[in-house]
Design a protein around this motif. Structure first.
Motif, PDB file in Angstrom:
ATOM      1  N   ASN A 125     -40.038 -51.086  54.404  1.00 19.07           N
ATOM      2  CA  ASN A 125     -39.729 -50.537  55.724  1.00 19.07           C
ATOM      3  C   ASN A 125     -39.885 -49.014  55.675  1.00 19.07           C
ATOM      4  N   ILE A 126     -41.118 -48.542  55.826  1.00 15.09           N
ATOM      5  CA  ILE A 126     -41.395 -47.107  55.768  1.00 15.09           C
ATOM      6  C   ILE A 126     -42.430 -46.765  56.826  1.00 15.09           C
ATOM      7  N   ARG A 127     -42.289 -45.596  57.394  1.00 14.42           N
ATOM      8  CA  ARG A 127     -43.286 -45.074  58.348  1.00 14.42           C
ATOM      9  C   ARG A 127     -43.931 -43.880  57.673  1.00 14.42           C
ATOM     10  N   VAL A 128     -45.250 -43.840  57.679  1.00 15.75           N
ATOM     11  CA  VAL A 128     -45.965 -42.726  57.062  1.00 15.75           C
ATOM     12  C   VAL A 128     -46.807 -42.029  58.115  1.00 15.75           C
ATOM     13  N   VAL A 129     -46.655 -40.717  58.173  1.00 16.62           N
ATOM     14  CA  VAL A 129     -47.480 -39.871  59.018  1.00 16.62           C
ATOM     15  C   VAL A 129     -48.394 -39.098  58.080  1.00 16.62           C
ATOM     16  N   GLY A 130     -49.696 -39.290  58.262  1.00 11.88           N
ATOM     17  CA  GLY A 130     -50.677 -38.604  57.434  1.00 11.88           C
ATOM     18  C   GLY A 130     -51.266 -37.425  58.184  1.00 11.88           C
ATOM     19  N   LEU A 131     -51.371 -36.307  57.501  1.00  6.51           N
ATOM     20  CA  LEU A 131     -51.905 -35.088  58.097  1.00  6.51           C
ATOM     21  C   LEU A 131     -53.081 -34.625  57.259  1.00  6.51           C
ATOM     22  N   ASP A 132     -54.193 -34.315  57.920  1.00  7.03           N
ATOM     23  CA  ASP A 132     -55.363 -33.798  57.204  1.00  7.03           C
ATOM     24  C   ASP A 132     -56.276 -33.110  58.205  1.00  7.03           C
ATOM     25  N   SER A 133     -56.909 -32.043  57.776  1.00  5.43           N
ATOM     26  CA  SER A 133     -57.838 -31.321  58.649  1.00  5.43           C
ATOM     27  C   SER A 133     -59.253 -31.873  58.558  1.00  5.43           C
ATOM     28  N   ILE A 134     -59.494 -32.780  57.595  1.00  7.52           N
ATOM     29  CA  ILE A 134     -60.823 -33.358  57.363  1.00  7.52           C
ATOM     30  C   ILE A 134     -61.867 -32.233  57.215  1.00  7.52           C
ATOM     31  N   SER A 135     -61.569 -31.289  56.341  1.00  8.06           N
ATOM     32  CA  SER A 135     -62.525 -30.199  56.101  1.00  8.06           C
ATOM     33  C   SER A 135     -63.760 -30.758  55.403  1.00  8.06           C
ATOM     34  N   ASP A 136     -64.842 -30.023  55.470  1.00  9.87           N
ATOM     35  CA  ASP A 136     -66.091 -30.487  54.848  1.00  9.87           C
ATOM     36  C   ASP A 136     -66.251 -29.935  53.428  1.00  9.87           C
ATOM     37  N   TYR A 137     -65.137 -29.738  52.742  1.00  4.62           N
ATOM     38  CA  TYR A 137     -65.170 -29.307  51.344  1.00  4.62           C
ATOM     39  C   TYR A 137     -65.995 -30.285  50.512  1.00  4.62           C
ATOM     40  N   TYR A 138     -65.889 -31.569  50.836  1.00  7.12           N
ATOM     41  CA  TYR A 138     -66.792 -32.602  50.310  1.00  7.12           C
ATOM     42  C   TYR A 138     -67.028 -33.607  51.416  1.00  7.12           C
ATOM     43  N   ASP A 139     -67.853 -34.586  51.182  1.00  6.19           N
ATOM     44  CA  ASP A 139     -68.328 -35.536  52.203  1.00  6.19           C
ATOM     45  C   ASP A 139     -67.188 -36.104  53.047  1.00  6.19           C
ATOM     46  N   VAL A 140     -67.201 -35.783  54.327  1.00  2.00           N
ATOM     47  CA  VAL A 140     -66.134 -36.259  55.220  1.00  2.00           C
ATOM     48  C   VAL A 140     -66.183 -37.770  55.412  1.00  2.00           C
ATOM     49  N   ASN A 141     -67.330 -38.387  55.203  1.00  4.74           N
ATOM     50  CA  ASN A 141     -67.425 -39.844  55.333  1.00  4.74           C
ATOM     51  C   ASN A 141     -66.510 -40.552  54.342  1.00  4.74           C
ATOM     52  N   ILE A 142     -66.368 -39.970  53.160  1.00  5.13           N
ATOM     53  CA  ILE A 142     -65.462 -40.544  52.155  1.00  5.13           C
ATOM     54  C   ILE A 142     -64.029 -40.495  52.675  1.00  5.13           C
ATOM     55  N   LYS A 143     -63.683 -39.373  53.320  1.00  5.27           N
ATOM     56  CA  LYS A 143     -62.335 -39.226  53.852  1.00  5.27           C
ATOM     57  C   LYS A 143     -62.069 -40.244  54.958  1.00  5.27           C
ATOM     58  N   TYR A 144     -63.041 -40.429  55.840  1.00  5.47           N
ATOM     59  CA  TYR A 144     -62.864 -41.418  56.917  1.00  5.47           C
ATOM     60  C   TYR A 144     -62.799 -42.843  56.364  1.00  5.47           C
ATOM     61  N   GLU A 145     -63.508 -43.127  55.282  1.00 11.18           N
ATOM     62  CA  GLU A 145     -63.415 -44.450  54.642  1.00 11.18           C
ATOM     63  C   GLU A 145     -62.013 -44.675  54.094  1.00 11.18           C
ATOM     64  N   ARG A 146     -61.443 -43.647  53.489  1.00 11.66           N
ATOM     65  CA  ARG A 146     -60.080 -43.772  52.961  1.00 11.66           C
ATOM     66  C   ARG A 146     -59.084 -44.032  54.087  1.00 11.66           C
ATOM     67  N   LEU A 147     -59.253 -43.317  55.192  1.00  8.76           N
ATOM     68  CA  LEU A 147     -58.356 -43.531  56.332  1.00  8.76           C
ATOM     69  C   LEU A 147     -58.504 -44.940  56.899  1.00  8.76           C
ATOM     70  N   ALA A 148     -59.736 -45.458  56.913  1.00 10.83           N
ATOM     71  CA  ALA A 148     -59.972 -46.827  57.387  1.00 10.83           C
ATOM     72  C   ALA A 148     -59.274 -47.842  56.476  1.00 10.83           C
ATOM     73  N   GLU A 149     -59.270 -47.580  55.186  1.00 11.38           N
ATOM     74  CA  GLU A 149     -58.573 -48.471  54.249  1.00 11.38           C
ATOM     75  C   GLU A 149     -57.075 -48.502  54.550  1.00 11.38           C
TER      76      GLU A 149
END
Length: 87
Positions: free
Chosen positions: A36-60
């Motif tokens: 029973n936990i609520r998680v709020v994730g915060l990220d700017s999705i900077s392009d320091y590296y491939d943003v597609n990888i970041k969006y894949e992680r969020l989709a997971e």
């Protein structure tokens, strides 16, 4: 299961850098270990590296169908953080 030194049941946890490697894995681990936990994730999705990888992680994380909210914002943006905590 990992024994935490705090009880996170029923709490809301803010994870910064939630789309990054460490942040996304922390979110998944919290959901695995705490029912029973609520998680709020915060990220700017900077392009320091491939943003597609970041969006894949969020989709997971989304696919886990847990109490999860993602906020695309920079931790240094005072107005965004003030609004987040006001909610």
């Amino acid at each position: 299961m990992l024994n935490y030194n705090v009880n996170l049941e029923g709490k809301t946890v803010l994870v910064t850098g939630a789309a990054g490697f460490i942040g996304s894995n922390l979110v998944k681990r919290l959901f695995k270990d705490v029912q029973n936990i609520r998680v709020v994730g915060l990220d700017s999705i900077s392009d320091y590296y491939d943003v597609n990888i970041k969006y894949e992680r969020l989709a997971e994380i989304e696919a886990l169908n847990r109490d999860w909210r993602f906020v695309k914002a920079n931790l240094a943006d005072k107005n965004a953080i003030d609004n987040l905590f006001a909610e």
